[in-house]
Design a protein around this motif. Structure first.
Motif, mmCIF file in Angstrom:
data_model
loop_
_atom_site.group_PDB
_atom_site.id
_atom_site.type_symbol
_atom_site.label_atom_id
_atom_site.label_comp_id
_atom_site.label_asym_id
_atom_site.label_seq_id
_atom_site.Cartn_x
_atom_site.Cartn_y
_atom_site.Cartn_z
ATOM 1 N N ARG A 146 3.051 1.472 3.826
ATOM 2 C CA ARG A 146 1.940 2.157 3.166
ATOM 3 C C ARG A 146 1.157 1.202 2.273
ATOM 4 O O ARG A 146 -0.073 1.270 2.212
ATOM 5 C CB ARG A 146 2.474 3.343 2.348
ATOM 6 C CG ARG A 146 2.957 4.509 3.208
ATOM 7 C CD ARG A 146 3.637 5.570 2.371
ATOM 8 N NE ARG A 146 3.937 6.763 3.146
ATOM 9 C CZ ARG A 146 4.534 7.840 2.652
ATOM 10 N NH1 ARG A 146 4.889 7.881 1.378
ATOM 11 N NH2 ARG A 146 4.786 8.891 3.413
ATOM 12 N N ASP A 147 1.884 0.313 1.598
ATOM 13 C CA ASP A 147 1.219 -0.690 0.754
ATOM 14 C C ASP A 147 0.317 -1.585 1.590
ATOM 15 O O ASP A 147 -0.807 -1.910 1.190
ATOM 16 C CB ASP A 147 2.266 -1.548 0.025
ATOM 17 C CG ASP A 147 2.806 -0.877 -1.236
ATOM 18 O OD1 ASP A 147 2.216 0.126 -1.676
ATOM 19 O OD2 ASP A 147 3.820 -1.357 -1.763
ATOM 20 N N ARG A 148 0.820 -1.993 2.743
ATOM 21 C CA ARG A 148 0.052 -2.901 3.594
ATOM 22 C C ARG A 148 -1.252 -2.269 4.074
ATOM 23 O O ARG A 148 -2.329 -2.871 3.965
ATOM 24 C CB ARG A 148 0.899 -3.311 4.809
ATOM 25 C CG ARG A 148 0.257 -4.415 5.649
ATOM 26 C CD ARG A 148 0.955 -4.584 6.967
ATOM 27 N NE ARG A 148 0.679 -3.466 7.858
ATOM 28 C CZ ARG A 148 1.451 -3.116 8.878
ATOM 29 N NH1 ARG A 148 2.570 -3.773 9.120
ATOM 30 N NH2 ARG A 148 1.120 -2.087 9.651
ATOM 31 N N VAL A 149 -1.156 -1.039 4.578
ATOM 32 C CA VAL A 149 -2.362 -0.398 5.099
ATOM 33 C C VAL A 149 -3.319 -0.028 3.959
ATOM 34 O O VAL A 149 -4.549 -0.069 4.132
ATOM 35 C CB VAL A 149 -1.996 0.844 5.958
ATOM 36 C CG1 VAL A 149 -1.561 2.025 5.121
ATOM 37 C CG2 VAL A 149 -3.146 1.241 6.870
ATOM 38 N N PHE A 158 -0.470 1.065 -2.191
ATOM 39 C CA PHE A 158 -0.255 2.513 -2.207
ATOM 40 C C PHE A 158 0.457 2.942 -3.483
ATOM 41 O O PHE A 158 0.105 3.952 -4.105
ATOM 42 C CB PHE A 158 0.566 2.918 -0.978
ATOM 43 C CG PHE A 158 1.003 4.354 -0.977
ATOM 44 C CD1 PHE A 158 0.125 5.362 -0.616
ATOM 45 C CD2 PHE A 158 2.298 4.702 -1.348
ATOM 46 C CE1 PHE A 158 0.531 6.696 -0.616
ATOM 47 C CE2 PHE A 158 2.702 6.029 -1.354
ATOM 48 C CZ PHE A 158 1.821 7.025 -0.985
ATOM 49 N N ILE A 159 1.460 2.149 -3.898
ATOM 50 C CA ILE A 159 2.233 2.485 -5.096
ATOM 51 C C ILE A 159 1.338 2.486 -6.336
ATOM 52 O O ILE A 159 1.438 3.371 -7.186
ATOM 53 C CB ILE A 159 3.412 1.504 -5.265
ATOM 54 C CG1 ILE A 159 4.441 1.743 -4.148
ATOM 55 C CG2 ILE A 159 4.077 1.653 -6.625
ATOM 56 C CD1 ILE A 159 5.588 0.773 -4.115
ATOM 57 N N ALA A 160 0.425 1.498 -6.427
ATOM 58 C CA ALA A 160 -0.490 1.436 -7.567
ATOM 59 C C ALA A 160 -1.461 2.613 -7.551
ATOM 60 O O ALA A 160 -1.751 3.205 -8.597
ATOM 61 C CB ALA A 160 -1.258 0.126 -7.551
ATOM 62 N N MET A 161 -1.942 2.979 -6.373
ATOM 63 C CA MET A 161 -2.854 4.119 -6.248
ATOM 64 C C MET A 161 -2.155 5.421 -6.633
ATOM 65 O O MET A 161 -2.726 6.264 -7.335
ATOM 66 C CB MET A 161 -3.387 4.212 -4.811
ATOM 67 C CG MET A 161 -4.340 3.089 -4.436
ATOM 68 S SD MET A 161 -4.677 3.051 -2.661
ATOM 69 C CE MET A 161 -5.578 4.577 -2.446
ATOM 70 N N GLU A 162 -0.914 5.560 -6.181
ATOM 71 C CA GLU A 162 -0.141 6.771 -6.485
ATOM 72 C C GLU A 162 0.158 6.863 -7.982
ATOM 73 O O GLU A 162 0.104 7.948 -8.573
ATOM 74 C CB GLU A 162 1.159 6.769 -5.679
ATOM 75 C CG GLU A 162 1.863 8.105 -5.622
ATOM 76 C CD GLU A 162 3.037 8.092 -4.671
ATOM 77 O OE1 GLU A 162 3.204 9.066 -3.926
ATOM 78 O OE2 GLU A 162 3.809 7.104 -4.673
ATOM 79 N N ALA A 163 0.449 5.703 -8.597
ATOM 80 C CA ALA A 163 0.722 5.672 -10.037
ATOM 81 C C ALA A 163 -0.526 6.081 -10.827
ATOM 82 O O ALA A 163 -0.432 6.814 -11.814
ATOM 83 C CB ALA A 163 1.186 4.285 -10.446
ATOM 84 N N LYS A 181 -7.535 9.425 -0.034
ATOM 85 C CA LYS A 181 -7.016 8.118 0.383
ATOM 86 C C LYS A 181 -5.498 8.146 0.494
ATOM 87 O O LYS A 181 -4.923 7.654 1.472
ATOM 88 C CB LYS A 181 -7.455 7.034 -0.610
ATOM 89 C CG LYS A 181 -8.953 6.798 -0.656
ATOM 90 C CD LYS A 181 -9.323 5.765 -1.713
ATOM 91 C CE LYS A 181 -10.822 5.534 -1.795
ATOM 92 N NZ LYS A 181 -11.183 4.554 -2.844
ATOM 93 N N LEU A 182 -4.854 8.744 -0.499
ATOM 94 C CA LEU A 182 -3.388 8.848 -0.485
ATOM 95 C C LEU A 182 -2.913 9.722 0.670
ATOM 96 O O LEU A 182 -1.928 9.400 1.345
ATOM 97 C CB LEU A 182 -2.890 9.420 -1.814
ATOM 98 C CG LEU A 182 -3.045 8.523 -3.046
ATOM 99 C CD1 LEU A 182 -2.740 9.299 -4.318
ATOM 100 C CD2 LEU A 182 -2.130 7.302 -2.946
ATOM 101 N N GLU A 183 -3.629 10.808 0.915
ATOM 102 C CA GLU A 183 -3.261 11.711 2.010
ATOM 103 C C GLU A 183 -3.387 11.021 3.365
ATOM 104 O O GLU A 183 -2.546 11.198 4.248
ATOM 105 C CB GLU A 183 -4.129 12.972 1.971
ATOM 106 C CG GLU A 183 -3.758 13.912 0.833
ATOM 107 C CD GLU A 183 -4.686 15.117 0.735
ATOM 108 O OE1 GLU A 183 -5.739 15.104 1.412
ATOM 109 O OE2 GLU A 183 -4.370 16.047 -0.022
#
Length: 201
Positions: A146-149, A158-163, A181-183
């Protein structure tokens, strides 16, 4: 002879001090919260529900932890340190219809991340520490992809966006931008982690 009256103690200031101490302890005390593993539970069984779809063997990645805390992945003994890479390889194989996958496209491995399922089977004698460690590695495999894409599409992990999305300081307007974006990322690499009933010793 007249009795002398005892001097009164001013209790007003003591009440103030007690109140200030109470406020101090309320502000400085930390309350521990129980940590756990976030999982979506299956819906209740309904007679009218259609039968579950048949899962092709190639789309199933089996991880077994025995009573000695030994790891058996796809019928082969594996070290815990190698589990994440093996899971990433399986999930990202993308043999069919996956333009964003970067795997080997092995015809014997998963067709697509949306159809790939990781099955985790624990023994009743498996230690809790080992169980959590295996869970962490499997979830980390999903997060890595998820981070890569997310980096490729949005220039942020992805982790930073989710945080940022879960941060109460983030404005509603920014949350509305982050949510789709997260979805989308979760749809590209859905976390399909199935836990079977523990095997008896």
């Amino acid at each position: 002879m007249a009795k002398r009256s005892a001097p009164e103690v001013n209790a007003g200031s003591m009440a103030d001090i007690a109140f200030l101490l109470l406020i101090f302890f309320l502000v400085t005390t930390t309350i521990e919260t129980d940590s756990g593993i976030s999982r979506k539970l299956p819906p209740e069984l309904d007679e009218n529900m259609p039968p579950p779809p048949v899962i092709k063997e190639r789309n199933l990645f089996t991880v077994i932890v025995n009573s000695n805390d030994e790891l058996l992945v796809e019928d082969k003994v594996m070290e815990l340190k190698d589990l994440r890479a093996a899971a990433v390889e399986f999930l990202d194989n993308g043999a069919e219809d996956c333009s964003y996958c970067q795997g080997a496209k092995d015809p014997n491995s998963s067709v697509n991340p949306t159809k790939a399922i990781i099955s985790l089977v624990n023994n009743r004698g498996t230690s809790y520490k080992r169980y959590i460690a295996v869970q962490n590695e499997l979830v980390a495999a999903y997060n890595q992809l998820r981070d890569r894409v997310a980096q490729e599409r949005y220039g942020e992990s992805f982790i930073a966006m989710e945080a940022r999305y879960n941060d109460p300081r983030t404005s509603d307007a920014n949350k509305d931008k982050l949510k789709p974006k997260l979805e989308l990322i979760r749809e590209l690499y859905p976390e399909k982690l199935s836990e079977a009933e523990p095997k008896k010793s």
